[in-house]
Design an enzyme around this catalytic site. Structure first.
Site, short mmCIF file in Angstrom:
data_model
loop_
_atom_site.label_atom_id
_atom_site.label_comp_id
_atom_site.label_asym_id
_atom_site.label_seq_id
_atom_site.Cartn_x
_atom_site.Cartn_y
_atom_site.Cartn_z
CG LEU A 649 -1.92 1.14 1.30
CD1 LEU A 649 -3.02 0.93 0.27
CD2 LEU A 649 -2.50 1.28 2.71
CG HIS A 650 2.28 2.73 -3.33
ND1 HIS A 650 2.02 1.40 -3.61
CD2 HIS A 650 2.18 3.38 -4.52
CE1 HIS A 650 1.80 1.25 -4.91
NE2 HIS A 650 1.88 2.44 -5.49
#
Length: 752
Positions: A649-650
């Site tokens: 997740l970014h």
DNA sequence: GTTCTAGAAC
DNA sequence: GTTCTAGAAC
């Protein structure tokens, strides 16, 4: 299966079967054979011919199998051909053993060739193959996924024209169990009806995730828009839910049980399809309210037919606890006679509160045959649904209504805390009250079927209307704010008249293809890359994971081992690291990368991750504020890609100039300038409200949509021309972004 | 995700 | 002939 009355018996000839199994490694061919042989109740003798063991327990050749099969048939045995037999060439030599072969013409028995296709989801086959150790199967361990997928690419489903007299397609464990029973109960003089049984319509050959990784096929969706129906069907308990599709197979079956078992089909593709708005409903009023089942079944069919005729992209599932019920048989046979599309109207035997977990049928809405007080009391479906949904449904129901009058229904949104929501993916329960013919119950109509039929009609109309409204609202909610990108029209116009714009959607846009039923997971017990420390503890987890290409692991590797990538890291906390995007698509473009293992994209984010995503949001704010101090004319947006290319997740923090040589193609542009880009504030709000972030099923369409300026919305033929326009476009960014705290600049305050 | 490149579009 | 896209390979 009675199996009596076939030609074999009439002619006094024994029928030996050449049963050709078709299925990938791990599809359960050997198990199928073993189970039939164990369970055989007659004196029919079966011989299993397995290429993996034919040479004194070792792997042999096709010729050896042919010879052994030929001998076995000559001896009057029925034979299983236990090899993959996935394409026509692989089967063709075996087909010659039947039909006009000498064995058939000169013996006192005939050779009938049957096919049993174990067409289980690829991930299940892979999972089983991976688990195999040193048994008779040569394929095991890490190679399984690659080999199974490669084999499935070549899969050609068998056809009757190849010479089969009967083909049974099994798409899940229930189907397999039914086929085992069918053959186990087949006496030496019995025969089975000819034809295809349980044949699926669409042929999804490969595990999409892996093929997407290999870029062999069009990428597809993984959206779980409302109500997570994603699940591993390998967990399906066999024999608990039977699915029938009207219009399939012979119509003379006197035993609906046998029929329903035979005709179960395509659960992996259609029935578990997450994208079709699906209502499961029980028969209203025919149980405790004692409404005449013949009249009730007519009304059901009429109402269903009328509804499906006028409504697109929905599916109705009629559910009854037992196939022995007369209403079930009546509805099923009348649906067949009325030619109702069996893809849109299914008849299912099972528990309406366990359709997803036990039947692999994702129904986001279920109907309840309620009582007028809308209370859990009594028995039957009403009590079962209230029990399964827990207190949450009682509370939610009370918020909506106190009582219900006959002929009406009320849709109750199911809170995400309800087990029925969490386990089965049910987002709404529609309570329906039908007419009562039981003197022991309130408002008895005293056999007045004129009134009764009208009320029952009204009940179903109201139920279906409520269901249709939920669908409309769902589209509205999902597209709120994002509609502009889907339709390529300015935001203001889109928001001014959402209904008009919704109606303006063309049919192809409205009817979503239901591809990609989560066929993107493998059981990962091995190869956790450089995450070896973690892999030791997670090996036994045997978790289902999305397949990420090696190139997609870069961020994950940084997050797992930040100390190895210090040069890239701008800031690090226990929860996240901040780094410059390696290929920035604007003057300023940083990533706030979550460190938590297993959190790969926004669809993985749940309420428990809310503190983390809020911290990431705050970090993003701090960084953009720093950038704004350096260059006050910049404007920023923070958000996630709906379906990221890179694992882990970014959060993107990106300036809205898009002034970068790395922004090269349509996908780059659209990933930041359509609904594919999910603003952090919206994601946080959605997770807070519903427990998960909205993703849509046709995200690919967003990425390939025409190029439009993010400020003035003008369209441009290609990326260079768009970029040149952006350089000189003096319009402001859309008001919707300004108003919802999605844009960040030094000149206006932000809501977040 | 990027790079490379065939071939479509201009 | 040049520009650009889109698919394959990594």
């Amino acid at each position: 299966m009675d199996g009596k009355g076939g030609d074999g018996e009439k002619e006094g000839k024994r029928t030996v079967l050449l049963l050709i199994l078709v299925g990938a490694p791990g599809s359960g061919k050997s198990t199928f054979c073993d189970q039939v042989m164990k369970a055989t109740t007659s004196n029919r003798t079966w011989i299993r011919i397995c290429q993996d063991t034919i040479a004194n327990g070792k792997s042999g050749t096709k010729i050896q199998c042919l010879k052994r099969a030929s001998d076995a048939l000559k001896g009057g045995n029925s034979v299983f051909i236990d090899r993959c037999n996935l394409d026509i060439d692989q089967r063709s030599e075996f087909m010659k053993l039947g039909g006009s072969s000498p064995y058939a013409s000169t013996s006192d028995f005939s050779v009938d060739i049957h096919g049993v296709v174990l067409d289980l989801p690829a991930r299940i086959c892979i999972s089983r193959s991976v688990k195999r150790s040193t048994d008779e199967h040569s394929l095991h361990g890490g190679k399984a996924a690659a080999v199974v997928n490669k084999m499935l690419q070549k899969k050609e489903l068998p056809k009757l024209t190849e010479g089969f007299s009967r083909i049974t397609f099994c798409q899940n464990e229930n189907d397999v169990g039914d086929a085992v029973n069918t053959y186990a109960n087949l006496g030496p003089f019995d025969s089975l009806p000819s034809g295809c049984f349980g044949k699926k319509v669409a042929d999804s050959k490969v595990q999409l995730g892996i093929m997407r990784f290999m870029k062999k096929i069009d990428p597809s969706t993984t959206a779980i828009p409302d109500g997570n129906c994603s699940k591993d069907v390998s967990g399906t308990k066999p024999g608990t839910t039977e699915i029938c599709q009207p219009g399939e197979g012979p119509t003379n079956g006197s035993n609906p049980s046998k029929e329903s078992k035979q005709y179960g089909r395509d659960t992996s593709h259609h029935l578990s399809s997450k994208n079709i708005h699906t209502l499961a409903f029980p028969s209203i009023s025919t149980s405790d309210f004692q409404f005449d089942i013949n009249m009730a079944s007519d009304i059901i069919i009429e109402s269903v037919g009328a509804f499906l005729n006028k409504t697109e992209n929905v599916r109705l599932v009629f559910v009854d606890l037992t196939h022995r019920s007369n209403i079930f048989s009546l509805v099923r046979s009348k649906a067949m006679k009325a030619n109702i599309d069996p893809q849109k109207f299914l008849t299912v035997v099972g528990d309406i509160t366990k359709l997803s977990t036990e039947g692999n049928i994702c129904c986001n809405v279920i109907a309840n045959a309620a009582n007028w007080r809308l209370k859990p009391s009594g028995g039957g479906v009403n009590a079962a649904i209230f029990k399964a949904a827990g207190e949450a449904l009682e509370i939610a129901t009370r918020k909506c209504a106190g009582t219900l009058s006959p002929g009406n229904s009320i849709a109750v949104p199911l809170p995400s805390t309800s087990p029925l929501y969490q386990r089965e993916g049910v987002t709404h329960v529609i309570h329906v009250l039908g007419p009562n013919m039981n003197p022991q119950r309130p408002s008895c109509l005293k056999n007045d079927y004129n009134k009764g039929c009208k009320i029952l009609h009204d009940s179903y109309s109201s139920l279906f209307e409520n269901f249709a409204n939920l669908d409309r609202n769902r589209k509205y909610i999902n597209r709120e704010g994002d509609l502009v990108d889907i339709l390529n029209i300015p935001n203001k116009v889109a928001n001014a008249d959402l209904k008009t714009k919704r109606d303006a959607l063309t049919e192809p846009e409205r009817i979503k293809k239901c591809k990609g039923d989560s066929e993107q997971f493998v059981t990962r017990k091995y190869d956790l890359g450089d995450n070896s420390l973690r892999s030791e503890s997670s090996v036994e987890l045997n978790v289902k994971e999305k397949v990420w290409g090696s190139w997609a692991q870069a961020l994950h590797k940084i997050a797992m081992n930040p100390e190895k990538h210090q040069a890239l890291i701008l800031e690090e906390t226990d929860d996240y690291v901040v780094l410059n995007d390696l290929y920035p698509k604007a003057k300023k473009h940083v990533l706030i990368l979550a460190k938590l293992y297993g959190l790969d994209r926004i669809s993985d984010v749940r309420k428990e991750h809310l503190p983390l995503v809020k911290k990431m949001h705050s970090a993003g704010l701090r960084f953009l504020e720093k950038f704004l101090k350096e260059e006050s004319t910049l404007i920023f947006r923070m958000g996630y890609h709906m379906i990221p290319s890179m694992r882990q997740l970014h959060l993107h923090v990106i300036s809205q100039d898009f002034d970068s040589p790395n922004l090269k193609n349509k996908k780059h542009w659209n990933s930041f300038n359509t609904a594919f880009f999910r603003d952090s504030a919206d994601v946080i709000e959605e997770i807070d409200n519903t427990g998960r972030a909205v993703t849509i099923n046709d995200h690919d369409k967003l990425l390939s949509t025409e190029l439009r300026c993010h400020k003035c919305r003008s369209a441009h033929p290609n990326v260079p021309k768009l970029k040149s326009h952006i350089n000189r476009c003096s319009s402001s960014l859309p008001e919707s972004l300004l108003q919802n705290g999605r844009l960040f600049s030094s000149t206006f305050p932000n809501a977040q």
